[in-house]
Design an enzyme around this catalytic site. Structure first.
Site, mmCIF file in Angstrom:
data_model
loop_
_atom_site.group_PDB
_atom_site.id
_atom_site.type_symbol
_atom_site.label_atom_id
_atom_site.label_comp_id
_atom_site.label_asym_id
_atom_site.label_seq_id
_atom_site.Cartn_x
_atom_site.Cartn_y
_atom_site.Cartn_z
ATOM 1 N N GLY A 41 0.744 -1.272 -0.021
ATOM 2 C CA GLY A 41 -0.117 0.180 0.045
ATOM 3 C C GLY A 41 0.972 1.247 0.146
ATOM 4 N N CYS A 43 1.888 2.798 2.524
ATOM 5 C CA CYS A 43 3.121 2.783 3.439
ATOM 6 C C CYS A 43 4.484 2.462 2.757
ATOM 7 C CB CYS A 43 2.546 2.179 4.801
ATOM 8 S SG CYS A 43 4.033 1.566 5.742
ATOM 9 N N GLY A 184 2.736 22.666 5.900
ATOM 10 C CA GLY A 184 3.859 22.289 7.117
ATOM 11 C C GLY A 184 3.407 21.414 7.841
ATOM 12 N N GLY A 185 2.659 20.306 7.541
ATOM 13 C CA GLY A 185 2.359 19.142 8.418
ATOM 14 C C GLY A 185 3.635 18.206 8.387
ATOM 15 N N ILE A 187 4.264 15.281 6.555
ATOM 16 C CA ILE A 187 4.849 14.717 5.348
ATOM 17 C C ILE A 187 5.562 15.827 4.568
ATOM 18 C CG2 ILE A 187 4.225 13.969 3.069
ATOM 19 C CD1 ILE A 187 1.767 12.498 4.567
ATOM 20 N N HIS A 444 23.003 3.379 30.533
ATOM 21 C CA HIS A 444 24.004 4.504 30.345
ATOM 22 C C HIS A 444 24.969 4.348 29.338
ATOM 23 C CE1 HIS A 444 25.928 8.645 31.460
ATOM 24 N NE2 HIS A 444 26.902 7.522 31.727
HETATM 25 C C1 LIG Z 1 5.027 10.467 2.457
HETATM 26 C C2 LIG Z 1 4.146 9.679 3.458
HETATM 27 C C3 LIG Z 1 4.857 9.192 4.712
HETATM 28 C C4 LIG Z 1 4.295 8.391 5.591
HETATM 29 N N1 LIG Z 1 4.995 8.073 6.753
HETATM 30 C C5 LIG Z 1 4.295 7.312 7.860
HETATM 31 C C6 LIG Z 1 5.321 6.994 9.027
HETATM 32 O O1 LIG Z 1 6.287 7.459 9.023
HETATM 33 N N2 LIG Z 1 4.542 6.446 9.736
HETATM 34 C C7 LIG Z 1 2.964 5.856 9.688
HETATM 35 O O2 LIG Z 1 2.653 5.160 10.529
HETATM 36 N N3 LIG Z 1 2.388 6.394 8.567
HETATM 37 C C8 LIG Z 1 3.075 7.048 7.646
HETATM 38 N N4 LIG Z 1 2.157 7.308 6.672
HETATM 39 C C9 LIG Z 1 0.666 7.057 6.562
HETATM 40 C C10 LIG Z 1 0.695 5.689 6.227
HETATM 41 O O3 LIG Z 1 1.142 5.211 4.787
HETATM 42 C C11 LIG Z 1 -0.823 5.212 6.330
HETATM 43 O O4 LIG Z 1 -1.251 5.408 7.356
HETATM 44 C C12 LIG Z 1 -1.192 3.606 5.878
HETATM 45 O O5 LIG Z 1 -0.263 3.424 4.839
HETATM 46 C C13 LIG Z 1 -2.460 3.508 5.781
HETATM 47 O O6 LIG Z 1 -2.496 2.170 5.649
HETATM 48 P P1 LIG Z 1 -4.036 1.366 5.016
HETATM 49 O O7 LIG Z 1 -3.825 -0.077 4.863
HETATM 50 O O8 LIG Z 1 -5.398 2.033 5.878
HETATM 51 O O9 LIG Z 1 -4.310 2.036 3.565
HETATM 52 P P2 LIG Z 1 -2.942 2.266 2.464
HETATM 53 O O10 LIG Z 1 -1.547 1.892 2.503
HETATM 54 O O11 LIG Z 1 -3.275 3.420 1.609
HETATM 55 O O12 LIG Z 1 -3.494 1.028 1.414
HETATM 56 C C14 LIG Z 1 -4.701 0.841 0.737
HETATM 57 C C15 LIG Z 1 -4.270 0.130 -0.488
HETATM 58 O O13 LIG Z 1 -5.785 -0.033 -0.987
HETATM 59 C C16 LIG Z 1 -5.577 -0.400 -2.588
HETATM 60 N N5 LIG Z 1 -6.821 -0.077 -2.966
HETATM 61 C C17 LIG Z 1 -7.450 0.936 -2.907
HETATM 62 N N6 LIG Z 1 -8.841 0.909 -3.526
HETATM 63 C C18 LIG Z 1 -8.488 -0.255 -4.173
HETATM 64 C C19 LIG Z 1 -9.620 -1.039 -4.911
HETATM 65 N N7 LIG Z 1 -10.816 -0.434 -5.175
HETATM 66 N N8 LIG Z 1 -9.494 -2.412 -5.172
HETATM 67 C C20 LIG Z 1 -8.183 -2.754 -4.750
HETATM 68 N N9 LIG Z 1 -7.070 -2.202 -4.082
HETATM 69 C C21 LIG Z 1 -7.558 -0.920 -3.675
HETATM 70 C C22 LIG Z 1 -4.470 0.819 -2.844
HETATM 71 O O14 LIG Z 1 -3.842 0.510 -4.084
HETATM 72 C C23 LIG Z 1 -3.619 0.638 -1.559
HETATM 73 O O15 LIG Z 1 -2.597 -0.434 -1.803
HETATM 74 C C24 LIG Z 1 2.726 8.073 5.520
HETATM 75 C C25 LIG Z 1 2.334 8.545 4.440
HETATM 76 C C26 LIG Z 1 2.912 9.400 3.349
HETATM 77 C C27 LIG Z 1 1.907 9.548 2.001
#
Ligand SMILES: Cc1cc2nc3c(=O)[nH]c(=O)nc-3n(C[C@H](O)[C@H](O)[C@H](O)COP(=O)(O)OP(=O)(O)OC[C@H]3O[C@@H](n4cnc5c(N)ncnc54)[C@H](O)[C@@H]3O)c2cc1C
Length: 465
Positions: A41, A43, A184-185, A187, A444
């Site tokens: 995904g 992440c 400025g969040g 990301i 330590h």
């Molecule tokens: C640049 C950046 C940095 C980040 N850094 C961090 C961090 O350091 N630590 C942290 O905890 N979080 C971080 N995050 C947030 C983190 O990536 C998300 O919180 C996490 O990926 C959410 O997981 P999820 O399983 O809900 O969804 P996602 O990881 O978004 O996965 C959803 C999946 O569903 C698939 N999908 C969607 N619709 C369909 C469909 N209709 N059919 C089939 N497949 C589908 C997508 O292709 C995707 O692979 C970051 C995000 C970004 C953008």
């Protein structure tokens, strides 16, 4: 194509979905997972992992660049370093690739069937997936929606051309000369800091009065100081209005209402993420919503029987470890175990320089709940390990109930402090009191001694300050 009938269908193989499918498979549940893109995904492919890889490379480059200046106090000198960002990105892609295959391997090991392609709801228990070999219909007893989130686009700055999201920023093969970050969040600041370290002139445009608005000012101060040292210009109370010039500048409106044009080779828009709930038939199910997110209860059940939702699609905090914890819980529920959401802490880390880590309640949040609190704060200027690693900015802070000393929250800002997040969460989950932390021997010399000292400070007898 033959219809697949299964007990559990997981839609989306991000951290929420793949953990849910693996755990369900381990428990013997007949499970199918559908993924439109790559396993792991946001992440693993375009979020947590690639951003941390880029941050690491930028940090290494900046360190060496610093050593190449005549003023390096450690006495190390090197020739002027060069950065080949295309090679850095290839290295990052290699890590992502290894993790992709790792996730697919774990799914197979758990006997989960993987279907590649976008899923579309036919009804609450049936989806159609457009696969390479045609339409695959999947019917399931229970469905888990784990479709995650995507970057929010500003109507005045649609993605395309010089305007990019975090996804494109993670795959640039040359360092932009002038980078403007809108938002400025965490990301925006993580990536903005990395590009500044790689040599870009970076400006951050933030609409609210403070960068990282979700954190208290004290935690943000060391980050703002470091951004200034890196030459990053931070414009708060400033709004991005759209492209100007030949599309090579950003028009902004500052706090006093003046308009100004900021020259930019790239404009990185990081103004938030929205749940992926549209365009794949979810609207027709008419699930209850909490704002734009899918409303869930303490078992991640939606308003439709047999349909669960987990991860970013269900709301804040949109973090990978929350999605994973929800996924694991839902898998166990589907397998017949009694589980509900009972987590006391979802730690959050901001991988800026220095890093920020928070868990539980901040002092203000605790007071807003009408609690009388005791606060202990220990600065890294009094920590030997911080001195020997040349990074003394920051502190550890503990918030506890004044009557029982029960720890309510922990926060820290400092170099490498993300590793304290597990100690913070463990303390909160175990219901630790200040005396428990103060009475635990901390090795330590480590930064973690700051945690023990913060607890001692709250008890009124700190030893090193
Ligand atoms: C640049 C950046 C940095 C980040 N850094 C961090 C961090 O350091 N630590 C942290 O905890 N979080 C971080 N995050 C947030 C983190 O990536 C998300 O919180 C996490 O990926 C959410 O997981 P999820 O399983 O809900 O969804 P996602 O990881 O978004 O996965 C959803 C999946 O569903 C698939 N999908 C969607 N619709 C369909 C469909 N209709 N059919 C089939 N497949 C589908 C997508 O292709 C995707 O692979 C970051 C995000 C970004 C953008």
């Amino acid at each position: 194509m033959k219809e697949i009938v299964c007990k559990l269908l997981v839609i989306g193989a991000g951290p929420g979905g793949y953990i849910c499918a693996i755990r369900a498979g381990q428990l013997g549940v007949d499970t199918v997972i559908v993924e439109a893109g790559k396993a792991g995904g946001t992440c693993l492919n375009i979020g947590c992992i690639p951003s941390k890889a880029l941050i690491h490379a930028a940090e290494e480059f900046d360190k060496v660049r610093h050593m190449s200046s005549a003023s390096d106090v450690l006495g190390i000198s090197v020739e002027q370093p060069k950065l080949d960002l295309a090679q850095t990105v290839r290295w990052k892609d290699g890590i992502v690739g290894r993790l992709n295959s790792g996730v697919l391997g774990l799914l197979r090991k758990a006997k989960v069937k993987i279907v590649h392609g976008p899923a579309r709801f036919r009804d609450g228990k049936t989806v159609e997936v457009e696969t390479e070999t045609g339409t695959q219909v999947i019917r399931a007893e229970t469905v888990v929606i784990a479709t995650g989130s995507e970057p929010v686009e500003l109507p005045s700055l649609p993605f395309g051309g010089p305007v990019i999201s975090s996804t494109e920023a993670l795959s640039l093969t040359t360092v932009p000369k002038r980078l403007v970050v809108v938002g400025g969040g965490y990301i925006g600041l993580e990536l903005g800091t990395a590009f500044a370290k790689m040599g870009a002139e970076v400006t951050v445009v933030e609409a609210t009065p403070q960068i990282l608005p979700q954190y208290d000012a004290e935690l943000v101060k060391p980050v703002a100081k470091r951004l200034a040292e890196l030459g990053v210009q931070v414009l708060t109370d400033t709004k991005a209005k759209g492209l100007s010039g030949q599309g090579d500048a950003l028009l902004i409106e500052t706090a006093d209402g003046r308009e100004q044009s900021l020259p930019a080779d790239r404009i990185l828009v990081t103004v938030g993420r929205r749940p992926r709930t549209e365009g794949w038939g979810l609207e027709e199910l008419d699930l209850d919503r909490a704002g734009r997110f899918i409303r869930i209860d303490d078992r991640c059940r939606t308003s439709m029987r047999g349909v669960h939702a987990i991860g970013d699609v269900t709301g804040e905090p949109m973090l990978a470890h929350r999605a994973m914890a929800q996924g694991e819980m839902v898998a166990e529920i589907v397998a017949g175990r009694k589980r509900s959401w009972d987590k006391r802490s979802i730690p959050a880390v901001c991988f800026t320089d220095p890093e920020i880590v928070t868990a539980g309640l901040s002092p203000d949040e605790a007071r807003d709940q009408g609690l009388e609190v005791r606060i202990g704060q220990f600065p890294f200027t009094a920590n030997g390990r911080a001195m020997t690693t040349q990074s003394e900015d920051g502190f550890v802070r503990v918030v506890a109930r004044a009557d029982t000393n029960l720890v309510l929250g922990l926060q820290a800002v400092g170099a490498g402090i993300s590793e304290l997040s597990s100690a913070f969460s463990l303390a909160l989950e175990m219901g630790a009191r200040l005396e428990d932390i103060a009475g635990t021997i901390h090795a330590h010399p480590t930064r973690s001694e700051g945690l023990q000292e913060a607890a001692l400070k709250a008890l009124g007898h700190a030893l090193h300050i």
